[in-house]
Design a protein around this motif. Structure first.
Motif, mmCIF file in Angstrom:
data_model
loop_
_atom_site.group_PDB
_atom_site.id
_atom_site.type_symbol
_atom_site.label_atom_id
_atom_site.label_comp_id
_atom_site.label_asym_id
_atom_site.label_seq_id
_atom_site.Cartn_x
_atom_site.Cartn_y
_atom_site.Cartn_z
ATOM 1 N N LEU A 53 0.860 -1.473 0.005
ATOM 2 C CA LEU A 53 0.055 0.139 -0.102
ATOM 3 C C LEU A 53 0.641 1.278 -0.007
ATOM 4 O O LEU A 53 0.770 2.328 -0.732
ATOM 5 C CB LEU A 53 -0.913 -0.037 1.285
ATOM 6 C CG LEU A 53 -1.590 1.109 1.385
ATOM 7 C CD1 LEU A 53 -2.760 1.265 0.271
ATOM 8 C CD2 LEU A 53 -2.536 1.356 2.666
ATOM 9 N N LEU A 54 2.011 1.322 0.829
ATOM 10 C CA LEU A 54 2.821 2.509 1.077
ATOM 11 C C LEU A 54 3.398 2.650 -0.231
ATOM 12 O O LEU A 54 3.631 3.760 -0.785
ATOM 13 C CB LEU A 54 3.647 2.278 1.953
ATOM 14 C CG LEU A 54 3.205 2.276 3.508
ATOM 15 C CD1 LEU A 54 4.083 1.887 4.614
ATOM 16 C CD2 LEU A 54 2.284 3.486 3.733
ATOM 17 N N GLU A 55 3.965 1.623 -0.850
ATOM 18 C CA GLU A 55 4.527 1.760 -2.328
ATOM 19 C C GLU A 55 3.659 2.157 -3.430
ATOM 20 O O GLU A 55 4.065 3.078 -4.210
ATOM 21 C CB GLU A 55 5.205 0.536 -2.729
ATOM 22 C CG GLU A 55 6.284 -0.167 -1.749
ATOM 23 C CD GLU A 55 7.710 0.887 -1.760
ATOM 24 O OE1 GLU A 55 7.849 1.465 -2.773
ATOM 25 O OE2 GLU A 55 8.200 1.222 -0.798
ATOM 26 N N LEU A 56 2.395 1.769 -3.428
ATOM 27 C CA LEU A 56 1.365 2.307 -4.641
ATOM 28 C C LEU A 56 1.134 3.614 -4.278
ATOM 29 O O LEU A 56 0.850 4.330 -5.328
ATOM 30 C CB LEU A 56 0.276 1.224 -4.183
ATOM 31 C CG LEU A 56 0.334 -0.009 -4.688
ATOM 32 C CD1 LEU A 56 -0.977 -0.962 -4.807
ATOM 33 C CD2 LEU A 56 0.695 -0.075 -6.632
ATOM 34 N N SER A 57 1.015 4.124 -2.977
ATOM 35 C CA SER A 57 0.603 5.322 -2.409
ATOM 36 C C SER A 57 1.540 6.479 -3.189
ATOM 37 O O SER A 57 1.399 7.334 -3.464
ATOM 38 C CB SER A 57 0.172 5.485 -1.288
ATOM 39 O OG SER A 57 -0.582 4.687 -0.664
ATOM 40 N N ALA A 58 3.020 5.862 -2.696
ATOM 41 C CA ALA A 58 3.946 6.822 -3.242
ATOM 42 C C ALA A 58 4.173 7.003 -4.536
ATOM 43 O O ALA A 58 4.108 8.195 -5.242
ATOM 44 C CB ALA A 58 5.299 6.292 -2.769
ATOM 45 N N ALA A 59 3.780 6.089 -5.360
ATOM 46 C CA ALA A 59 3.963 6.151 -6.824
ATOM 47 C C ALA A 59 2.467 6.979 -7.299
ATOM 48 O O ALA A 59 2.819 7.834 -8.200
ATOM 49 C CB ALA A 59 3.904 4.757 -7.554
ATOM 50 N N ALA A 60 1.397 6.823 -6.662
ATOM 51 C CA ALA A 60 0.235 7.359 -7.195
ATOM 52 C C ALA A 60 0.396 8.940 -6.719
ATOM 53 O O ALA A 60 -0.051 9.762 -7.566
ATOM 54 C CB ALA A 60 -0.950 6.835 -6.327
ATOM 55 N N ALA A 61 1.022 9.317 -5.747
ATOM 56 C CA ALA A 61 1.167 10.881 -5.327
ATOM 57 C C ALA A 61 2.428 11.201 -5.972
ATOM 58 O O ALA A 61 2.781 12.583 -5.906
ATOM 59 C CB ALA A 61 1.031 10.771 -3.835
ATOM 60 N N HIS A 62 3.373 10.585 -6.607
ATOM 61 C CA HIS A 62 4.488 10.935 -7.096
ATOM 62 C C HIS A 62 5.493 11.816 -5.994
ATOM 63 O O HIS A 62 5.884 12.541 -6.145
ATOM 64 C CB HIS A 62 4.378 12.178 -8.244
ATOM 65 C CG HIS A 62 3.482 11.668 -9.353
ATOM 66 N ND1 HIS A 62 3.698 10.478 -10.138
ATOM 67 C CD2 HIS A 62 2.286 11.715 -9.504
ATOM 68 C CE1 HIS A 62 2.846 10.272 -11.084
ATOM 69 N NE2 HIS A 62 1.806 11.138 -10.999
ATOM 70 N N ARG A 63 5.452 10.815 -4.767
ATOM 71 C CA ARG A 63 6.111 11.489 -3.642
ATOM 72 C C ARG A 63 6.932 10.248 -3.133
ATOM 73 O O ARG A 63 6.646 9.494 -2.634
ATOM 74 C CB ARG A 63 5.002 12.023 -2.667
ATOM 75 C CG ARG A 63 4.379 13.158 -2.974
ATOM 76 C CD ARG A 63 5.124 14.582 -3.111
ATOM 77 N NE ARG A 63 6.014 14.690 -1.879
ATOM 78 C CZ ARG A 63 5.624 15.819 -1.179
ATOM 79 N NH1 ARG A 63 4.285 16.555 -1.575
ATOM 80 N NH2 ARG A 63 6.241 16.120 -0.122
ATOM 81 N N GLU A 64 8.293 10.299 -3.309
ATOM 82 C CA GLU A 64 9.220 9.575 -2.932
ATOM 83 C C GLU A 64 9.523 9.528 -1.295
ATOM 84 O O GLU A 64 9.961 8.594 -0.558
ATOM 85 C CB GLU A 64 10.644 9.647 -3.474
ATOM 86 C CG GLU A 64 10.846 9.319 -4.967
ATOM 87 C CD GLU A 64 12.151 9.442 -5.403
ATOM 88 O OE1 GLU A 64 12.790 8.375 -5.465
ATOM 89 O OE2 GLU A 64 12.540 10.622 -5.798
ATOM 90 N N ASP A 65 8.822 10.499 -0.778
ATOM 91 C CA ASP A 65 9.014 10.788 0.645
ATOM 92 C C ASP A 65 7.695 10.559 1.451
ATOM 93 O O ASP A 65 7.443 10.735 2.289
ATOM 94 C CB ASP A 65 9.190 12.164 0.908
ATOM 95 C CG ASP A 65 8.250 13.175 0.389
ATOM 96 O OD1 ASP A 65 7.435 12.967 -0.247
ATOM 97 O OD2 ASP A 65 8.364 14.430 0.809
ATOM 98 N N PHE A 66 6.863 9.613 0.642
ATOM 99 C CA PHE A 66 5.430 9.384 1.360
ATOM 100 C C PHE A 66 5.522 8.991 2.601
ATOM 101 O O PHE A 66 4.987 9.091 3.677
ATOM 102 C CB PHE A 66 4.806 8.499 0.371
ATOM 103 C CG PHE A 66 3.363 8.319 0.899
ATOM 104 C CD1 PHE A 66 2.319 9.100 0.273
ATOM 105 C CD2 PHE A 66 2.939 7.101 1.716
ATOM 106 C CE1 PHE A 66 0.923 8.793 0.656
ATOM 107 C CE2 PHE A 66 1.600 6.893 1.991
ATOM 108 C CZ PHE A 66 0.582 8.029 1.664
ATOM 109 N N GLY A 67 6.500 7.891 2.935
ATOM 110 C CA GLY A 67 6.525 7.187 4.159
ATOM 111 C C GLY A 67 7.162 7.971 5.128
ATOM 112 O O GLY A 67 6.646 7.997 6.534
#
Length: 338
Positions: A53-67
């Motif tokens: 989920l975290l990897e998919l969310s980072a990709a969807a938001a185009h944010r490498e700093d999502f975590g």
């Protein structure tokens, strides 16, 4: 079965996702997690699903700093009951030792280690992964959460000597510099935090000596072994799912990150079935809830996962040989002194 994590590991996920313009509910469903059940902080869910989920969310938001952005939202309370003990530990050393000892109480994927040498303390964070899966966001969330925790004890101005990540640097490291300071390094040999050993001996300003022993005793009374059986896992999930009205072997399997056949196979190995655990858990909860005169039997019916009070009434009479109202009256009578 695969390691689990508490729902609290995703605390703030929905709000963060929406602020970044992505749909958290769609992403949760994509990895097999229940968006509604996410509000139950102490419910256990698949750790592998959280990582994906975290990897998919980072990709969807185009944010490498999502975590890392999610780590900023971490609070003491996200650790569940263990947070009550940490607040009362006498110093940073005892708090960290306690947290690492009972890490399985909030995240079964974590395998962390604290070591000291030459005046330096090194906190190495490890994740139990099944195969070569991308876990950059989960790693940064874990390291960021521990960094936040240390600052709770050592003050907002505290800064470690080094924050290490095994993965490469992001295209834009601005968020990492802002969060950790200029000490963050990538392409290192381990994920973790290096700081002075003396920081471990800093007294915990939040601690109340009168509450320390009480907090420990309370936690020890509810602590579970790291070697929790599969049947115990299923039993705990049944207890968490019953009030939602969606307690089924399929829901339990989804929470465990396996299919229903795997659940049945593990339970059969211990001489149990899903139905036997469901009924046993319901009976145990029913006795506690019905005995409380302040709860209406309609409320009890809902908390035990019945679609209608009539269904609860039939079930109760079959199991206890009398109506819930009669059983409650007998309990009240037995409790009265002669």
């Amino acid at each position: 079965m695969k390691p689990l994590v508490r729902n609290a590991s995703l605390s703030g996920y929905v709000e963060l996702s929406r602020s970044l313009g992505i749909d958290p509910r769609a992403l949760l469903r994509q990895v097999g997690l229940d968006p509604v059940g996410l509000t139950m902080q102490d419910r256990w869910i698949s750790g592998a699903a959280v990582i994906r989920l975290l990897e998919l969310s980072a990709a969807a938001a185009h944010r490498e700093d999502f975590g890392l952005l999610l780590a900023e939202r971490r609070r003491f309370s996200n650790l569940g009951p263990i947070s009550l003990v940490l607040r009362e530990e006498t110093d940073v050393r005892s708090a960290l030792a306690f947290l690492l000892r009972y890490e399985h109480m909030y995240n079964e994927m974590l395998h962390n280690r604290l070591s000291e040498a030459d005046g330096l303390a090194t906190l190495k964070l490890g994740l139990e992964l099944t195969g070569p899966v991308a876990a950059r966001q989960a790693v940064e969330l874990a390291v960021g959460a521990f960094h936040q925790l240390l600052r709770e004890f050592l003050g907002a101005r505290w800064q470690p000597l080094t924050v290490c990540f095994t993965h490469p640097a992001p295209a834009d490291p601005a968020s990492h510099r802002r969060f950790f300071g200029p000490v963050v390094e990538f392409d290192q040999e381990f994920n973790g935090i290096v700081f002075y050993s003396g920081d471990l001996d800093v007294p915990n300003a939040m601690s109340d000596p009168l509450l320390h022993t009480y907090a420990r005793q309370y936690f020890e009374s509810i602590a579970v072994s790291r070697d929790t059986s599969e049947a115990d896992r299923v039993r705990e999930l049944i207890g968490a799912l019953l009030p939602t009205g969606r307690c089924s072997v399929e829901q339990v399997a989804a929470s465990l990150g396996v299919d229903r056949r795997t659940v049945h196979r593990h339970l059969a190995a211990s001489g149990e079935t899903f139905s036997s655990l469901l009924n046993a858990t319901r009976m145990e909860l029913a006795q506690q809830l019905v005995a409380n005169p302040r709860r209406s039997l309609t409320d009890v019916s809902g908390l035990l996962g019945f679609s209608a009070p009539s269904a609860f009434s039939r079930w109760f009479r079959e199991r206890f040989g009398c109506s819930a109202r009669e059983w409650r009256a007998r309990q009240a009578s037995d409790a009265c002194p002669e």
